[in-house]
Design a protein around this motif. Structure first.
Motif, PDB file in Angstrom:
ATOM      1  N   GLN A  74     -45.211  24.349 -33.142  1.00 22.05           N
ATOM      2  CA  GLN A  74     -43.971  24.063 -32.412  1.00 22.05           C
ATOM      3  C   GLN A  74     -43.488  25.260 -31.591  1.00 22.05           C
ATOM      4  OE1 GLN A  74     -42.886  21.132 -31.782  1.00 22.05           O
ATOM      5  NE2 GLN A  74     -44.559  20.407 -33.072  1.00 22.05           N
ATOM      6  N   ALA A  77     -44.470  25.333 -27.929  1.00 21.92           N
ATOM      7  CA  ALA A  77     -43.756  24.486 -26.955  1.00 21.92           C
ATOM      8  C   ALA A  77     -42.732  25.298 -26.175  1.00 21.92           C
ATOM      9  CB  ALA A  77     -43.067  23.338 -27.689  1.00 21.92           C
ATOM     10  N   GLU A  99     -49.221  17.344 -14.554  1.00 23.51           N
ATOM     11  CA  GLU A  99     -48.721  16.163 -15.279  1.00 23.51           C
ATOM     12  C   GLU A  99     -49.288  16.123 -16.694  1.00 23.51           C
ATOM     13  OE1 GLU A  99     -47.919  13.143 -11.511  1.00 23.51           O
ATOM     14  OE2 GLU A  99     -49.770  12.956 -12.671  1.00 23.51           O
ATOM     15  N   LEU A 100     -50.589  16.417 -16.786  1.00 30.50           N
ATOM     16  CA  LEU A 100     -51.222  16.455 -18.112  1.00 30.50           C
ATOM     17  C   LEU A 100     -50.553  17.515 -18.987  1.00 30.50           C
ATOM     18  CD1 LEU A 100     -55.058  16.213 -17.517  1.00 30.50           C
ATOM     19  CD2 LEU A 100     -53.735  14.756 -19.008  1.00 30.50           C
ATOM     20  N   HIS A 101     -50.320  18.666 -18.382  1.00 31.53           N
ATOM     21  CA  HIS A 101     -49.690  19.778 -19.104  1.00 31.53           C
ATOM     22  C   HIS A 101     -48.336  19.336 -19.683  1.00 31.53           C
ATOM     23  CE1 HIS A 101     -48.504  23.893 -20.006  1.00 31.53           C
ATOM     24  NE2 HIS A 101     -47.378  23.680 -19.356  1.00 31.53           N
ATOM     25  N   GLU A 103     -47.328  16.334 -20.305  1.00 35.24           N
ATOM     26  CA  GLU A 103     -47.529  15.324 -21.362  1.00 35.24           C
ATOM     27  C   GLU A 103     -47.877  16.003 -22.688  1.00 35.24           C
ATOM     28  OE1 GLU A 103     -47.408  11.990 -21.309  1.00 35.24           O
ATOM     29  OE2 GLU A 103     -47.373  11.446 -19.193  1.00 35.24           O
ATOM     30  N   TYR A 104     -48.793  16.949 -22.627  1.00 37.76           N
ATOM     31  CA  TYR A 104     -49.193  17.643 -23.853  1.00 37.76           C
ATOM     32  C   TYR A 104     -48.042  18.461 -24.433  1.00 37.76           C
ATOM     33  CZ  TYR A 104     -54.227  16.629 -23.771  1.00 37.76           C
ATOM     34  OH  TYR A 104     -55.448  16.014 -23.826  1.00 37.76           O
ATOM     35  N   MET A 105     -47.223  19.005 -23.540  1.00 36.27           N
ATOM     36  CA  MET A 105     -46.110  19.838 -24.003  1.00 36.27           C
ATOM     37  C   MET A 105     -44.928  18.995 -24.476  1.00 36.27           C
ATOM     38  SD  MET A 105     -46.813  23.114 -23.853  1.00 36.27           S
ATOM     39  CE  MET A 105     -45.609  24.330 -23.394  1.00 36.27           C
ATOM     40  N   GLY A 106     -45.013  17.694 -24.226  1.00 34.92           N
ATOM     41  CA  GLY A 106     -43.910  16.816 -24.617  1.00 34.92           C
ATOM     42  C   GLY A 106     -42.699  17.013 -23.726  1.00 34.92           C
ATOM     43  N   HIS A 108     -40.797  15.788 -20.305  1.00 30.61           N
ATOM     44  CA  HIS A 108     -40.882  14.575 -19.486  1.00 30.61           C
ATOM     45  C   HIS A 108     -40.011  14.586 -18.231  1.00 30.61           C
ATOM     46  CE1 HIS A 108     -43.411  12.989 -22.565  1.00 30.61           C
ATOM     47  NE2 HIS A 108     -42.501  13.277 -23.480  1.00 30.61           N
TER      48      HIS A 108
END
Lengths: 307, 229
Positions: A74, A77, A99-101, A103-106, A108
């Motif tokens: 955590q 993040a 965008e992928l980054h 998404e992985y990082m949570g 939005h």
């Protein structure tokens, strides 16, 4: 002052050889912390340990007040990073990578991607595949990726590699802005002294895996202050005159016999006049300013502080 | 986990692999049609019954998708380590075990679905061909179809797991070539046929190899949290 990162006796050994040895870093919240050192000094390994990519052999790391363990996911993040070189999925476009980054990082907030592109001046080419990017563009994209999630701690390993002078200045301003306006703490490594000098609040000098010095730039500025250098064959006599007649005691005689006067309270012409009147033979007089380079080299060479 | 799987599929543009799998299926069907219409094959009684034909189709499909899975392993896992993009992935606030497990699940699920779909597509295609050419004199009954389907499902399940075995060889030196070459060895082992006898028909072999695949997957993620990148 709150510390964002602290390391205690941080050590990493490979096959019995220590590449990072008992390093104690103290990175304060909201500062730009520059790590200086030649190649192989251990800067990247320290950064990798802070981001949990490499595990310490001994010592501990505290980030955001929590001890970093192998499973401290955590904490990641809250960081943005570029370690060694910016790595991407080359077949994907710049935007897809970010965008992928997110998404992985949570994370939005889609707007932040556009903001990041704008901040690093990559607007308009975000739909290009990363494989078509130059090294400089990849560096910018790496920084965009690191800042897009608005991290509290930004870890940038040699972020200005491959950039042109204009790009370097833009990023320097960007780092200062991120630090000032967003309160982001930045840990930056570089071997380009001038760059670190221009942005860092604190510097850590590393060599051969050891932290040689951790010092604030304010302190360095004092150590690298302006001075007047007088070349004379009678350095002892000159020093005596300065002390007795002008009450200047902040004087240093170098190994070459030159006299350096720091914080000179009187004009240079006045100084010359007094020395000449006291029959001190002067060969040359120069006004000089010590650079971070001198300071850095003096630490690396194991000597005291040379201004 | 579902989200991670979706992200993996997006990252590696899974559609291109689905298209490649479709092409492979058409090629397999073409091959089956070609062999079945070849007089020599007829003479050797290779296509004497639906059971036999479905078994041949299954073997071809199995071989194809074991290699296909190794290509996926190479792209999804090995390349990430070789090109160091795994360092980006491991800096996300997600357990490393989950990240790697998601990748392996993509491989397993893709192989399972592709194996089943390929068997159905080629089997159905052959059945249609047989309507016109009567390569096999008998008609396809529900019982034969159901029995073959069960065999195909069991075989596909085993194939999807045993296709992870090449991961072990590929991870040793992060080599895509080693992954694919080792998959060919696995194919040679599970797709051979000596006078009608196949190793794969010994039930312990597919089960054992599938377990071995699962063990390889487990070993690859067991210590992943503690290793350096």
């Amino acid at each position: 002052m709150t510390h964002i990162v602290r390391t205690k006796q941080l050590t990493r050994a490979y096959r019995g050889k220590e590449v990072v040895s008992n390093v104690n870093l103290n990175i304060k919240q909201g500062e730009i912390y520059g790590m200086l050192g030649p190649n192989g000094a251990g800067k990247t390994t320290v950064m990798k340990m802070i981001t949990n990519l490499v595990k310490p052999t001994a010592g501990e790391i505290e980030i955001f007040g929590e001890r970093l363990t192998d499973t401290s996911f955590q904490l990641l993040a809250r960081m943005g990073t570029i370690i060694e070189r910016p790595i991407f999925y080359e077949k994907l476009t710049a935007r897809e990578n970010l965008e992928l980054h997110c998404e992985y990082m949570g994370y939005h907030n889609k707007k932040s991607i556009d903001e990041a592109f704008e901040l690093v001046n990559l607007k308009g080419i975000e739909k290009k595949a990363v494989k078509e990017f130059s090294l400089g563009m990849k560096q910018r994209l790496g920084i965009a990726r690191a800042i897009t999630t608005k991290p509290e701690l930004l870890i940038l390993d040699e972020p200005i590699n491959g950039l042109d002078p204009i790009g370097i200045k833009e990023l320097r301003d960007l780092f200062k802005m991120l630090c000032k306006h967003y309160g982001i703490t930045i840990l930056i490594s570089s071997h380009i002294l001038g760059e670190v000098e221009l942005i860092a609040d604190t510097i850590a000098v590393m060599n051969d895996g050891k932290l040689l010095q951790e010092v604030s730039m304010d302190h360095v500025a004092k150590q690298t202050a302006e001075y007047i250098e007088i070349t004379t064959n009678e350095s002892s006599k000159a020093a005596f005159v300065l002390e007795k007649h002008l009450h200047i005691s902040n004087v240093r005689i170098t190994d070459e016999g030159q006299i350096r006067i720091y914080d000179c309270p009187i004009p240079q012409s006045e100084l010359m006049k007094v020395l000449v009147l006291q029959d001190v033979a002067i060969e040359a007089v120069h006004k000089k300013k010590g650079s971070l380079e001198d300071y850095f080299l003096s630490i690396l060479n194991g000597g005291g502080i040379v201004a | 986990m579902l989200k991670l799987i979706k992200l993996e599929m997006r990252k590696f543009r899974i559609m291109s692999y689905i298209r490649a799998a479709m092409i492979a299926n058409v090629v397999i069907l073409g091959l089956i049609c070609f062999i079945s219409l070849n007089t020599e094959a007829k003479d050797e009684m290779l296509f004497s019954s639906y059971d036999m034909v479905f078994s041949i189709i299954d073997t071809l499909v199995r071989g194809t998708y074991i290699v296909f899975a190794s290509v996926l392993i190479s792209r999804l896992v090995i390349d990430e380590f070789r090109e160091r993009s795994i360092t980006v992935l491991f800096m996300y606030p997600i357990p490393r075990k989950k990240l790697i497990a998601a990748k392996l699940l993509v491989v397993v699920l893709f192989t399972l679905v592709a194996d089943l779909a390929a068997n159905l597509f080629v089997g159905f295609g052959f059945a249609v061909l047989n309507l016109f050419t009567s390569v096999i004199p008998e008609s396809l009954t529900w019982s034969v179809a159901a029995k073959s389907l069960l065999t195909v499902v069991m075989s596909a399940l085993a194939t999807s797991f045993l296709s992870l075995i090449p991961l072990y060889f590929g991870m040793r030196k992060h080599s895509g070539a080693a992954t694919i070459v080792s998959s060919l060895i696995v194919v040679a082992l599970v797709c051979q046929n000596v006078d009608g006898f196949t190793l794969y028909s010994v039930i312990a072999v597919p089960i054992g190899l599938a377990l071995l695949g699962a063990v390889v997957a487990y070993l690859s993620i067991r210590n992943i949290e503690h290793v350096d990148c």
